[in-house]
Design a protein around this motif. Sequence first.
Motif, mmCIF file in Angstrom:
data_model
loop_
_atom_site.group_PDB
_atom_site.id
_atom_site.type_symbol
_atom_site.label_atom_id
_atom_site.label_comp_id
_atom_site.label_asym_id
_atom_site.label_seq_id
_atom_site.Cartn_x
_atom_site.Cartn_y
_atom_site.Cartn_z
ATOM 1 N N ALA A 1 6.149 -2.170 2.161
ATOM 2 C CA ALA A 1 5.810 -3.265 1.415
ATOM 3 C C ALA A 1 6.430 -4.802 2.074
ATOM 4 N N LEU A 2 7.000 -4.465 3.289
ATOM 5 C CA LEU A 2 7.606 -5.563 3.845
ATOM 6 C C LEU A 2 6.724 -6.167 4.788
ATOM 7 N N LYS A 3 5.594 -5.563 5.026
ATOM 8 C CA LYS A 3 4.557 -5.744 5.969
ATOM 9 C C LYS A 3 3.794 -7.070 5.448
ATOM 10 N N SER B 1 5.523 -15.201 3.786
ATOM 11 C CA SER B 1 6.502 -14.149 4.363
ATOM 12 C C SER B 1 7.095 -13.315 3.402
ATOM 13 N N ARG B 2 7.595 -12.052 3.420
ATOM 14 C CA ARG B 2 8.080 -11.122 2.508
ATOM 15 C C ARG B 2 9.502 -10.956 2.686
ATOM 16 N N TYR B 3 10.466 -10.757 1.758
ATOM 17 C CA TYR B 3 11.879 -10.697 2.056
ATOM 18 C C TYR B 3 12.238 -9.340 1.125
ATOM 19 N N LEU B 4 13.035 -8.801 1.907
ATOM 20 C CA LEU B 4 13.856 -7.583 0.896
ATOM 21 C C LEU B 4 15.093 -8.205 0.288
ATOM 22 N N VAL B 5 14.981 -8.478 -1.047
ATOM 23 C CA VAL B 5 16.147 -8.882 -1.814
ATOM 24 C C VAL B 5 16.891 -8.142 -2.465
ATOM 25 N N THR B 6 16.241 -7.039 -2.739
ATOM 26 C CA THR B 6 17.364 -6.001 -3.434
ATOM 27 C C THR B 6 16.809 -4.475 -2.830
ATOM 28 N N LEU B 7 18.021 -3.694 -2.696
ATOM 29 C CA LEU B 7 17.935 -2.313 -2.164
ATOM 30 C C LEU B 7 18.871 -1.753 -2.780
ATOM 31 N N PRO C 1 14.830 5.344 -4.250
ATOM 32 C CA PRO C 1 15.631 4.208 -4.160
ATOM 33 C C PRO C 1 14.862 2.976 -5.187
ATOM 34 N N LEU C 2 15.582 2.058 -5.361
ATOM 35 C CA LEU C 2 15.180 1.061 -6.131
ATOM 36 C C LEU C 2 15.089 -0.383 -5.178
ATOM 37 N N ALA C 3 14.162 -1.393 -5.349
ATOM 38 C CA ALA C 3 13.950 -2.174 -4.357
ATOM 39 C C ALA C 3 13.058 -3.536 -5.081
ATOM 40 N N ALA C 4 13.561 -4.794 -4.524
ATOM 41 C CA ALA C 4 12.661 -5.755 -5.046
ATOM 42 C C ALA C 4 12.209 -6.756 -3.746
ATOM 43 N N VAL C 5 11.231 -6.937 -3.389
ATOM 44 C CA VAL C 5 10.507 -7.756 -2.229
ATOM 45 C C VAL C 5 9.877 -9.134 -2.799
ATOM 46 N N SER C 6 10.343 -10.224 -2.261
ATOM 47 C CA SER C 6 9.872 -11.211 -2.648
ATOM 48 C C SER C 6 8.810 -11.682 -1.790
ATOM 49 N N VAL C 7 7.706 -12.308 -2.299
ATOM 50 C CA VAL C 7 6.325 -12.754 -1.692
ATOM 51 C C VAL C 7 6.590 -14.297 -1.395
ATOM 52 N N GLY C 8 7.092 -14.824 -0.410
ATOM 53 C CA GLY C 8 7.563 -16.317 -0.506
ATOM 54 C C GLY C 8 9.068 -16.541 -0.427
#
Length: 607
Positions: free
Chosen positions: A326-328, A335-341, A347-354
């Motif tokens: 998902a980070l690609k 750009s994408r950013y891994l803001v929660t892991l 696992p749980l996570a959140a990826v920001s697009v922008g």
Amino acid sequence: MSVDPADPGRGDVAGILQGAAERSRKAITARDAEREVTAAISAVTPEVWAGRARDSFADAADRVAVELRVLAERWDAEAAALTAYARAVQGIKDQQRALTARRDVAQEDLISLRWRQGSAKSDLQAAAQGDLGDAQARARALDWSITEVGATLTAIQNEWDALTQQRDRVNRECVAALSGTSVLGPLALAARARNGDAYLRDLSATDLLVLARTHPGFASRLARTDPAEVAPWWADLPEVERSELIAAFPALIGNLEGVSYRDRDSANRVWLKEQLAEAKAALGVAEEPPSFWELATGGEGAGFRHAMSAATAQERLEGLEGIQRALKTPPGTPSRYLVTLTDDSPPLAAVSVGDLDSADVATWAVPGMGSSAAGLPAWANTAMKLVQAQGLVDEDHTHAVVAWVGYKAPAVGALSVLDTNLASAGAATLSQALVGFNATRESAMLNVASHSYGTTTSALALVRPEVQVDVFVSLASAGLPAEVDHASDLNANQVYAGQAQDVWAVDPAPGDQWAWVGRGFSTHPVNPAAEAFGADVFGVDTGAGGASVTDHGTSTESGTGYLDPDTESQINVAYATTGQGDRITNSVDHEPTPFQRALIEGMRGAY
């Protein structure tokens, strides 16, 4: 430090003074080192060395000089506290020695007087009538002397007790001095801080590293710190110190609300790499066939337990690999950013697009039933398409959409979709994320756009008093909790809802097959698209503002999901989340489908 009542002056004064001297010598060494570092900074003038490398060296060396000066001051303070303690203990020893000598003399006098008193009583009994007066006088004099010596011993014991209390006070004063701000600096306040206390402001990265390693539970307390306190503290830390903390505590910093999102991304990527390596190793172990002995002693369930262990390890690895994919960032997209892991399994996570650190508009996209880390690549692509749609309708601002898989959602077909247990757990995490964003980006627009069971989760987050968003968008709601029966119950400035035609799964007509099931057979029955709820309901299948939604999903192969590009629904969501609610298309009243009419007419005919 406990006090021995029998020996209040106990302690090695020479050893304490030696410890104080050692700390004084360390302070001298630190000050010498500070002078050397300061001299090195002065020697590297712009004429000798110029450029960014020289500036970086000077900044780093200056921080070292400051740390050395602070260290010297703290060692001096520690030496002073120990010296004062040694002197106080020596004073108690001296008083104890004097009291002991006085007590020994008084006890000897008492023994002598009591012996003489016994003789006087014998003399009194044997005395003739003429000598009786003298014998009685001697006995009274001895009684008075014994009473006086007893009073002396009582006074000595009182002084001894006071000395014991004095030693206890001296001990506490020493502990307070050694754990106070003069010795520990901000560490003293932070170590004693409770939840809700402000303690981060004066902490350096070094201080935080010491606290996290010497005070069990401090890291978890830091994770619960008010983001409004974390944000300014983190922003004021020099870049090198932020890097040190990211390297030392990637899991903590990566999920600490109030830390900049770029730094959280850096930390979480480090932690993701570590977790991937662990998960692959764990799967390798889990896939090893059980030994003959394990099968023989484990009974019939041994093979099943082995299979379950392997399945769990596989699920965790697939989730982590999903996050990694998902980070690609596709070419030409934000750009994408891994803001929660998290380290949950899966696992749980959140990826920001922008970029959340700079975006004018931020939208949390909350998915519903069936969402997981393994499916995060698809959800991140949906978020990317929404960012692009926002950019098309709002060219003057920058946007970021968070593909949030921060809670355990109900599995497809699971009965847990009919209650609010998972939604409540997710709401707690979602609310923290929203509060954290407001703390770091107070001037930015904040939205929540959710789908299906995600609307249930979002509603429970938005009723919390600490949460405030600009816009809440509900799509294909599986129903809001009964207590949330009006848009005004939500802490959102504007509330929008979109709902396609409700249809049964067997109905050949296009429409939403599942949202009505969630609302009709659950503990969350409120329909946010109903007129009584008070939301602004926009069109999703009128054909007026784009392609009509024909399915419950957010994305379909035919491109007619709620968040598929160029659908009326997605365009309206883009308008709503960019402050352009006046441009949304209106909804229409849905007439029964032919299948529904046939059922209705059939039921009428039966009666």
